[in-house]
Design a protein around this motif. Structure first.
Motif, PDB file in Angstrom:
ATOM      1  N   LEU B 117     -36.704 -88.229 -35.476  1.00  0.00           N
ATOM      2  CA  LEU B 117     -36.181 -89.552 -35.143  1.00  0.00           C
ATOM      3  C   LEU B 117     -36.916 -90.652 -35.901  1.00  0.00           C
ATOM      4  O   LEU B 117     -36.408 -91.762 -36.044  1.00  0.00           O
ATOM      5  CB  LEU B 117     -36.303 -89.794 -33.634  1.00  0.00           C
ATOM      6  CG  LEU B 117     -35.299 -89.038 -32.769  1.00  0.00           C
ATOM      7  CD1 LEU B 117     -35.671 -89.151 -31.301  1.00  0.00           C
ATOM      8  CD2 LEU B 117     -33.891 -89.575 -32.991  1.00  0.00           C
ATOM      9  N   LYS B 119     -37.584 -90.566 -39.021  1.00  0.00           N
ATOM     10  CA  LYS B 119     -37.093 -90.652 -40.402  1.00  0.00           C
ATOM     11  C   LYS B 119     -36.171 -91.855 -40.539  1.00  0.00           C
ATOM     12  O   LYS B 119     -35.511 -92.270 -39.592  1.00  0.00           O
ATOM     13  CB  LYS B 119     -36.367 -89.361 -40.788  1.00  0.00           C
ATOM     14  CG  LYS B 119     -37.297 -88.148 -40.803  1.00  0.00           C
ATOM     15  CD  LYS B 119     -36.617 -86.935 -41.392  1.00  0.00           C
ATOM     16  CE  LYS B 119     -37.518 -85.713 -41.354  1.00  0.00           C
ATOM     17  NZ  LYS B 119     -38.707 -85.826 -42.222  1.00  0.00           N
ATOM     18  N   GLN B 120     -36.121 -92.400 -41.768  1.00  0.00           N
ATOM     19  CA  GLN B 120     -35.409 -93.673 -41.952  1.00  0.00           C
ATOM     20  C   GLN B 120     -33.898 -93.559 -42.023  1.00  0.00           C
ATOM     21  O   GLN B 120     -33.188 -94.203 -41.293  1.00  0.00           O
ATOM     22  CB  GLN B 120     -35.874 -94.386 -43.223  1.00  0.00           C
ATOM     23  CG  GLN B 120     -37.322 -94.746 -43.279  1.00  0.00           C
ATOM     24  CD  GLN B 120     -38.142 -93.620 -43.821  1.00  0.00           C
ATOM     25  OE1 GLN B 120     -37.744 -92.459 -43.704  1.00  0.00           O
ATOM     26  NE2 GLN B 120     -39.276 -93.922 -44.393  1.00  0.00           N
ATOM     27  N   GLU B 124     -31.163 -88.281 -44.060  1.00  0.00           N
ATOM     28  CA  GLU B 124     -32.390 -87.525 -43.822  1.00  0.00           C
ATOM     29  C   GLU B 124     -32.371 -86.870 -42.448  1.00  0.00           C
ATOM     30  O   GLU B 124     -32.734 -85.705 -42.289  1.00  0.00           O
ATOM     31  CB  GLU B 124     -33.600 -88.463 -43.904  1.00  0.00           C
ATOM     32  CG  GLU B 124     -34.257 -88.556 -45.243  1.00  0.00           C
ATOM     33  CD  GLU B 124     -35.524 -89.368 -45.127  1.00  0.00           C
ATOM     34  OE1 GLU B 124     -36.597 -88.852 -45.436  1.00  0.00           O
ATOM     35  OE2 GLU B 124     -35.442 -90.543 -44.692  1.00  0.00           O
TER      36      GLU B 124
END
Lengths: 198, 198
Positions: B117, B119-120, B124
């Motif tokens: 969670l 990650k941008q 991804e």
DNA sequence: CGCCTAGTTGAACAATATCAAAAATAGTGG
DNA sequence: CCACTATTTTTGATATTGTTCAACTAGGCG
């Protein structure tokens, strides 16, 4: 059984658990606080949690740790060697139940964090984070909702999955709309009536 | 000890654990899969995890559950009453250690989810999610990276903290740039060389 | 076939990230 | 205590990403 359990001073920035290495001890935090960090292959970091007095740090047995735990401030921990824990659990069967309960708490915290990260807006995340700190009793004694943040803005941003600029903006927005009464560095004062914010 | 442990069929959509209620049993999933959902005060929902064969569901003792576990497909579980577990742990002390290890796994999964969670970008998150499913062995036997998603797009979106439109767009983007070979409903085929994607 | 749900796509809009710079804060040594 | 430096935090302008609301498409099932 001598030397299997001892108090230890930990300096700010020091790690009591290192990603990729097995943990030789179970640490129970007496005072101070820690951040749990996981650094990923591409170098980015995610703060997966914060650790406060009463919490414990360390993987079970000789498993390799997936996180690093770094002291946010000078801290005091109680170290238990695994051999000591094994001996204890033989002599006092009940202790293992408590460790299971402890593990449940860790899991519950992780699940709460997941819910927090699922929230949409930056302001929601920040308020939820501050409220969880307040609920955990990080407030300054004698006051209602004044709390000290032992971690940096970058740490909070990495915890909330935000960039630190976004976090900073969210904080000022919350101050403008009244959810936060005042911000001065790492001291934050929450408004009395959170219901006002929507 | 009769009737304290039993196999049980669970229909799609049925809950073996309900948010706000204590869990009377520990369920070990034999076949099928579940989603773990927490509904918040404002009605929004967060999927905090998915449960697959070999995983177990249920709070320790009589604590109230913070999640609902709903079957994504017809499923078979093994139910253990708490009294049965207590008796077992008295007679076979080792079993509790395994439960601790199990709890660690749950915690590890939650921590992995937290990293996910953090990650941008949507792409991804989606690729990480698909890879974790593939790594867990949800792939179709005999194939390399073909996998079946037992959950809906909405479930995945709630798991990843995205809107389902965003998830859908991320999937098509990933197919266009080659990370996903094909998508047809709930069957997804991942590319052989994930290194190609950046 | 027609209905119903799940999933996809489109366009306008809102939120966050990015890059850059200014302001505030904390240390350090005189 | 003050000046100086380094670090942290905030602010600004812009680009990118995600959301929203809406329409459209694809399957499943009577």
């Amino acid at each position: 059984m001598a030397q299997t359990m001892a108090h230890h001073h930990v300096r700010e920035g020091d790690a009591i658990l290192t990603q990729g290495e097995p943990s030789r001890y179970l640490h129970i935090v007496i005072s101070g606080s820690y951040r749990l960090v996981r650094v990923m292959d591409d170098g980015r970091r995610q703060v997966t949690g914060f650790v406060f007095p009463g919490d414990y740090v360390g993987t079970g047995a000789a498993r390799t740790s997936s996180h690093t735990a770094e002291a946010l401030e000078p801290s005091l921990v109680c170290k238990f060697s695994h051999s000591f824990l094994d001996e204890m659990s033989e002599r006092f069967p009940g202790i293992k139940d408590r460790l299971i309960a402890r593990g449940d708490t860790e899991l519950t915290k992780a699940q709460d964090h997941i819910v927090l990260l699922g929230k949409q807006t930056a302001e929601e995340k920040v308020i939820s984070f501050l409220n969880s700190l307040a609920a955990r009793g990080n407030g300054v004694p004698g006051e209602g909702a004044r709390l000290y943040l032992p971690m940096s803005r970058q740490d909070i941003a990495d915890y909330l999955g935000l960039r630190l600029e976004t976090l900073s903006r969210a904080l000022t927005t919350l101050k403008k709309n009244g959810a936060i009464t005042s911000i001065s560095g790492r001291m934050v004062e929450l408004a009395e009536h959170p219901a006002l914010v929507e």
